[in-house]
Design a protein around this motif. Structure first.
Motif, PDB file in Angstrom:
ATOM      1  N   UNK A   6       0.940  -1.094   0.138  1.00 50.28           N
ATOM      2  CA  UNK A   6      -0.291  -0.015   0.465  1.00 50.28           C
ATOM      3  C   UNK A   6       0.443   1.134  -0.311  1.00 50.28           C
ATOM      4  N   UNK A   7       0.477   1.945  -0.736  1.00 52.54           N
ATOM      5  CA  UNK A   7       1.315   3.500  -1.468  1.00 52.54           C
ATOM      6  C   UNK A   7       0.969   4.371  -0.465  1.00 52.54           C
ATOM      7  N   UNK A   8       1.341   5.329   0.355  1.00 49.08           N
ATOM      8  CA  UNK A   8       0.755   6.479   1.553  1.00 49.08           C
ATOM      9  C   UNK A   8       1.445   7.698   0.434  1.00 49.08           C
ATOM     10  N   UNK A   9       0.213   8.544  -0.448  1.00 51.03           N
ATOM     11  CA  UNK A   9       0.580   9.719  -0.637  1.00 51.03           C
ATOM     12  C   UNK A   9       0.100  10.631   0.012  1.00 51.03           C
ATOM     13  N   UNK A  10       1.113  11.397  -0.286  1.00 47.84           N
ATOM     14  CA  UNK A  10       1.282  12.917   0.268  1.00 47.84           C
ATOM     15  C   UNK A  10       0.647  13.796   0.254  1.00 47.84           C
ATOM     16  N   UNK A  11       0.083  14.292   1.628  1.00 49.27           N
ATOM     17  CA  UNK A  11      -0.746  15.715   1.004  1.00 49.27           C
ATOM     18  C   UNK A  11       0.061  17.252   0.258  1.00 49.27           C
ATOM     19  N   UNK A  12      -0.233  17.534  -1.155  1.00 49.84           N
ATOM     20  CA  UNK A  12       0.686  18.316  -1.600  1.00 49.84           C
ATOM     21  C   UNK A  12       0.460  19.355  -0.750  1.00 49.84           C
ATOM     22  N   UNK A  13      -0.545  19.517  -0.273  1.00 48.99           N
ATOM     23  CA  UNK A  13      -0.209  21.071   1.643  1.00 48.99           C
ATOM     24  C   UNK A  13       1.017  20.614   2.163  1.00 48.99           C
ATOM     25  N   UNK A  14       1.097  19.678   2.541  1.00 48.84           N
ATOM     26  CA  UNK A  14       1.795  18.789   3.852  1.00 48.84           C
ATOM     27  C   UNK A  14       3.085  19.654   3.070  1.00 48.84           C
ATOM     28  N   UNK A  15       2.923  18.826   1.516  1.00 47.16           N
ATOM     29  CA  UNK A  15       4.934  18.746   1.166  1.00 47.16           C
ATOM     30  C   UNK A  15       4.618  20.307   1.036  1.00 47.16           C
ATOM     31  N   UNK A  16       4.050  21.278   0.813  1.00 43.84           N
ATOM     32  CA  UNK A  16       4.589  22.549  -0.433  1.00 43.84           C
ATOM     33  C   UNK A  16       4.546  23.426   1.134  1.00 43.84           C
ATOM     34  N   UNK A  17       4.215  23.317   3.186  1.00 44.87           N
ATOM     35  CA  UNK A  17       4.332  23.401   3.596  1.00 44.87           C
ATOM     36  C   UNK A  17       6.102  23.309   4.518  1.00 44.87           C
ATOM     37  N   UNK A  18       6.293  21.746   3.920  1.00 46.57           N
ATOM     38  CA  UNK A  18       7.825  21.187   4.625  1.00 46.57           C
ATOM     39  C   UNK A  18       8.154  22.095   2.986  1.00 46.57           C
ATOM     40  N   UNK A  19       8.383  22.276   2.750  1.00 49.47           N
ATOM     41  CA  UNK A  19       9.129  22.941   1.688  1.00 49.47           C
ATOM     42  C   UNK A  19       9.331  24.571   2.235  1.00 49.47           C
ATOM     43  N   UNK A  20       8.197  25.433   2.509  1.00 47.56           N
ATOM     44  CA  UNK A  20       8.395  26.421   3.199  1.00 47.56           C
ATOM     45  C   UNK A  20       8.691  26.826   4.216  1.00 47.56           C
ATOM     46  N   UNK A  21       8.678  26.343   5.333  1.00 41.35           N
ATOM     47  CA  UNK A  21       8.786  26.045   6.548  1.00 41.35           C
ATOM     48  C   UNK A  21      10.183  25.071   7.203  1.00 41.35           C
ATOM     49  N   UNK A  22      10.292  23.979   6.575  1.00 43.28           N
ATOM     50  CA  UNK A  22      10.890  22.934   7.131  1.00 43.28           C
ATOM     51  C   UNK A  22      12.616  23.047   6.644  1.00 43.28           C
ATOM     52  N   UNK A  23      12.187  23.073   5.336  1.00 47.54           N
ATOM     53  CA  UNK A  23      13.720  22.962   4.251  1.00 47.54           C
ATOM     54  C   UNK A  23      14.551  24.041   4.427  1.00 47.54           C
ATOM     55  N   UNK A  24      13.825  25.528   4.899  1.00 44.93           N
ATOM     56  CA  UNK A  24      15.473  26.008   5.242  1.00 44.93           C
ATOM     57  C   UNK A  24      16.090  26.217   6.648  1.00 44.93           C
ATOM     58  N   UNK A  25      16.115  24.893   7.705  1.00 45.01           N
ATOM     59  CA  UNK A  25      16.806  24.260   9.081  1.00 45.01           C
ATOM     60  C   UNK A  25      17.177  23.396   8.874  1.00 45.01           C
ATOM     61  N   UNK A  26      18.003  22.226   7.394  1.00 45.82           N
ATOM     62  CA  UNK A  26      18.439  21.626   6.429  1.00 45.82           C
ATOM     63  C   UNK A  26      19.879  21.977   6.940  1.00 45.82           C
ATOM     64  N   UNK A  27      20.103  22.811   6.197  1.00 45.11           N
ATOM     65  CA  UNK A  27      21.837  23.654   6.906  1.00 45.11           C
ATOM     66  C   UNK A  27      21.997  23.718   8.075  1.00 45.11           C
ATOM     67  N   UNK A  28      21.129  23.836   8.581  1.00 45.67           N
ATOM     68  CA  UNK A  28      22.026  24.108  10.497  1.00 45.67           C
ATOM     69  C   UNK A  28      21.388  22.502  11.512  1.00 45.67           C
ATOM     70  N   UNK A  29      20.989  21.015  10.411  1.00 43.60           N
ATOM     71  CA  UNK A  29      20.682  19.922  10.689  1.00 43.60           C
ATOM     72  C   UNK A  29      21.718  19.712   9.897  1.00 43.60           C
ATOM     73  N   UNK A  30      22.543  19.389   9.309  1.00 44.20           N
ATOM     74  CA  UNK A  30      23.207  19.234   8.337  1.00 44.20           C
ATOM     75  C   UNK A  30      24.315  19.801   9.603  1.00 44.20           C
ATOM     76  N   UNK A  31      24.881  20.721  10.165  1.00 43.62           N
ATOM     77  CA  UNK A  31      25.863  21.132  10.353  1.00 43.62           C
ATOM     78  C   UNK A  31      26.238  20.520  11.765  1.00 43.62           C
ATOM     79  N   UNK A  32      25.247  20.304  12.999  1.00 42.29           N
ATOM     80  CA  UNK A  32      24.946  19.559  13.375  1.00 42.29           C
ATOM     81  C   UNK A  32      25.451  18.174  13.368  1.00 42.29           C
ATOM     82  N   UNK A  33      25.140  17.701  12.352  1.00 44.08           N
ATOM     83  CA  UNK A  33      25.531  16.461  12.548  1.00 44.08           C
ATOM     84  C   UNK A  33      26.475  15.968  11.571  1.00 44.08           C
ATOM     85  N   UNK A  34      27.054  17.059  10.682  1.00 38.98           N
ATOM     86  CA  UNK A  34      29.039  17.109  10.551  1.00 38.98           C
ATOM     87  C   UNK A  34      29.645  17.733  11.731  1.00 38.98           C
TER      88      UNK A  34
END
Length: 189
Positions: A1-29
């Motif tokens: 069974x494949x779960x489809x992502x809600x386009x609104x949630x995907x857009x929210x992730x792109x707008x509000x979560x993705x900008x913090x990727x660099x901080x997470x990468x930095x912490x992991x590095x």
């Protein structure tokens, strides 16, 4: 069974979560997690985030990303028989990177805020109003002076007096454990 992502949630992730990727990468590095593992951790975290049914419960997207990556890391550690030291370091860094206050800190802050509100109600009227306009409404000293037809020095003095009275009321209730309140002199507009 494949779960489809809600386009609104995907857009929210792109707008509000993705900008913090660099901080997470930095912490992991900093924890010496190899780049390929960082990519895998983030990919899994984004998959989890995009599969959320709702994002209404997320108050702090940055903290939510850090917690999600930490949860992915936890799941990987549980599945492995040998735990790499860099994963343990990453867990420590990710735990401290989440800046959201604990429930205890939130409760303490709410109590403190209630005490400040109570102390503000006991202030002389003009003093209280100046503090409200300055600290709550964010008005400049010049604007406050213009609105209530007094000089800027009166606004500054009344504001400082109000903060001293609130600090005294807090000290009277909490002794030396009361947080310090300061009137920061800001550039006049």
């Amino acid at each position: 069974m494949t779960l489809r992502a809600d386009p609104a949630v995907v857009a929210w992730v792109g707008r509000h979560v993705l900008p913090y990727e660099a901080k997470v990468r930095s912490a992991l590095s900093r924890a010496r997690v190899p780049e390929s593992d960082i990519d895998d951790l983030l990919q899994e975290a984004y998959c989890r985030l995009c599969s959320l049914r709702s994002i209404e419960h997320v108050e702090n997207p940055e903290g939510y990303l850090f917690r999600t990556v930490r949860n992915v890391l936890n799941a990987q550690i549980r599945r492995r028989r040998i735990v790499r030291i860099d994963f343990v370091n990453a867990m420590d860094l990710l735990a401290h990177a989440d800046q959201r206050p604990s429930p205890e800190e939130e409760t303490s802050y709410r109590r403190y805020l209630a005490l400040v509100r109570e102390a503000m109600t006991a202030l002389p009227e003009r003093c209280r109003r100046i503090l409200e306009m300055r600290k709550i409404e964010g008005l400049s000293q010049r604007e406050i002076a213009r609105r209530i037809d007094v000089s800027e020095s009166i606004v500054e003095n009344e504001g400082a007096k109000g903060l001293r009275l609130i600090a005294k009321a807090l000290r009277d209730k909490h002794g030396e454990d009361a947080p310090e309140i300061q009137w920061r002199r800001q550039a006049r507009d």
